[in-house]
Design a protein around this motif. Sequence first.
Motif, PDB file in Angstrom:
ATOM      1  N   PRO A   1       0.836  -1.520  -0.298  1.00  0.00           N
ATOM      2  CA  PRO A   1      -0.152  -0.043   0.117  1.00  0.00           C
ATOM      3  C   PRO A   1       0.705   1.049   0.095  1.00  0.00           C
ATOM      4  O   PRO A   1       2.065   1.705   0.806  1.00  0.00           O
ATOM      5  CB  PRO A   1      -0.607   0.195   1.073  1.00  0.00           C
ATOM      6  CG  PRO A   1      -1.007  -1.467   1.981  1.00  0.00           C
ATOM      7  CD  PRO A   1       0.287  -2.581   1.195  1.00  0.00           C
ATOM      8  N   LEU A   2       0.381   2.638  -0.823  1.00  0.00           N
ATOM      9  CA  LEU A   2       1.251   3.684  -0.635  1.00  0.00           C
ATOM     10  C   LEU A   2       1.325   3.914   0.805  1.00  0.00           C
ATOM     11  O   LEU A   2       0.160   4.518   1.358  1.00  0.00           O
ATOM     12  CB  LEU A   2       0.468   3.865  -1.234  1.00  0.00           C
ATOM     13  CG  LEU A   2       1.220   5.662  -2.319  1.00  0.00           C
ATOM     14  CD1 LEU A   2       2.307   5.925  -2.996  1.00  0.00           C
ATOM     15  CD2 LEU A   2       0.357   6.628  -3.116  1.00  0.00           C
ATOM     16  N   GLY A   3       1.906   4.831   0.670  1.00  0.00           N
ATOM     17  CA  GLY A   3       2.178   5.251   2.626  1.00  0.00           C
ATOM     18  C   GLY A   3       1.497   6.738   2.552  1.00  0.00           C
ATOM     19  O   GLY A   3       1.046   6.987   1.314  1.00  0.00           O
ATOM     20  N   GLU A   4       1.155   7.256   3.847  1.00  0.00           N
ATOM     21  CA  GLU A   4       0.509   8.981   4.275  1.00  0.00           C
ATOM     22  C   GLU A   4       1.200   9.525   3.374  1.00  0.00           C
ATOM     23  O   GLU A   4       0.928  10.538   2.748  1.00  0.00           O
ATOM     24  CB  GLU A   4       0.012   8.585   5.391  1.00  0.00           C
ATOM     25  CG  GLU A   4      -0.755   7.220   5.883  1.00  0.00           C
ATOM     26  CD  GLU A   4      -1.145   7.579   7.406  1.00  0.00           C
ATOM     27  OE1 GLU A   4      -0.182   9.057   8.088  1.00  0.00           O
ATOM     28  OE2 GLU A   4      -0.992   6.949   8.106  1.00  0.00           O
ATOM     29  N   ASP A   5       3.012   9.598   3.267  1.00  0.00           N
ATOM     30  CA  ASP A   5       2.881  10.886   2.584  1.00  0.00           C
ATOM     31  C   ASP A   5       3.180  11.150   1.130  1.00  0.00           C
ATOM     32  O   ASP A   5       3.236  11.532   0.874  1.00  0.00           O
ATOM     33  CB  ASP A   5       4.946  10.425   3.170  1.00  0.00           C
ATOM     34  CG  ASP A   5       5.785   9.591   2.520  1.00  0.00           C
ATOM     35  OD1 ASP A   5       4.717   8.268   1.646  1.00  0.00           O
ATOM     36  OD2 ASP A   5       6.729   9.272   2.889  1.00  0.00           O
TER      37      ASP A   5
END
Length: 206
Positions: A138-142
Amino acid sequence: MTALSRSPRRFRGDLRFVVGIALVLASIAGVWSLVTASDHSSPVLQARTTVVRGEVLRAADFEEVDVSLGPLTDEYLAPSQLVPGQIAARTLTEGELVPRSAATSAEDGRTTTVVIKSSVRIPEDVQAGTEVEVWQAPLGEDGRTFEDPRILVGDVVVRTVLEPDGLLAEGAAELEIVIDRGNVADVLAAVTGGAALSVVPVGAGS
């Protein structure tokens, strides 16, 4: 004059001769029955190419072959039993005789197809019919880094591999996969969420 009588020894010899002839005839009849039974063949369908689970069964994908299966004949699909609209309940490999259990109606099918893009080059042994797991990072929050990879969905079959040509051939590749309808939402959410996806053949070493 004393009446002549047949010798008991001669009678026993004749009886053994008759029994011997009967055994020979019975043996010949048994062999003939076995040859006749083994020579009895029935037409069944054989896959010309790999047919992926969930794919519509088309007459062009099969050829009619005569085989001797004995009591197992009824377990395989005859040409007359191929009904329009049937789909493959499981993947059929090229050259495989088609079991009746491998054909089901479209209404009973629970699968559909989705196209995904692998973020890495797929293994060379992944092709149409290969069972794989789809992993996601999954793509991180940043919005720049990715979380640790995890299994997104298992029990997936590759329908088509759409590898790009040219400079991108060493990188991403697209695949059309067959998945359970219940997993579609999770896969689409991962795609739209920017997750990095990859496929791993089932049984591959970790």
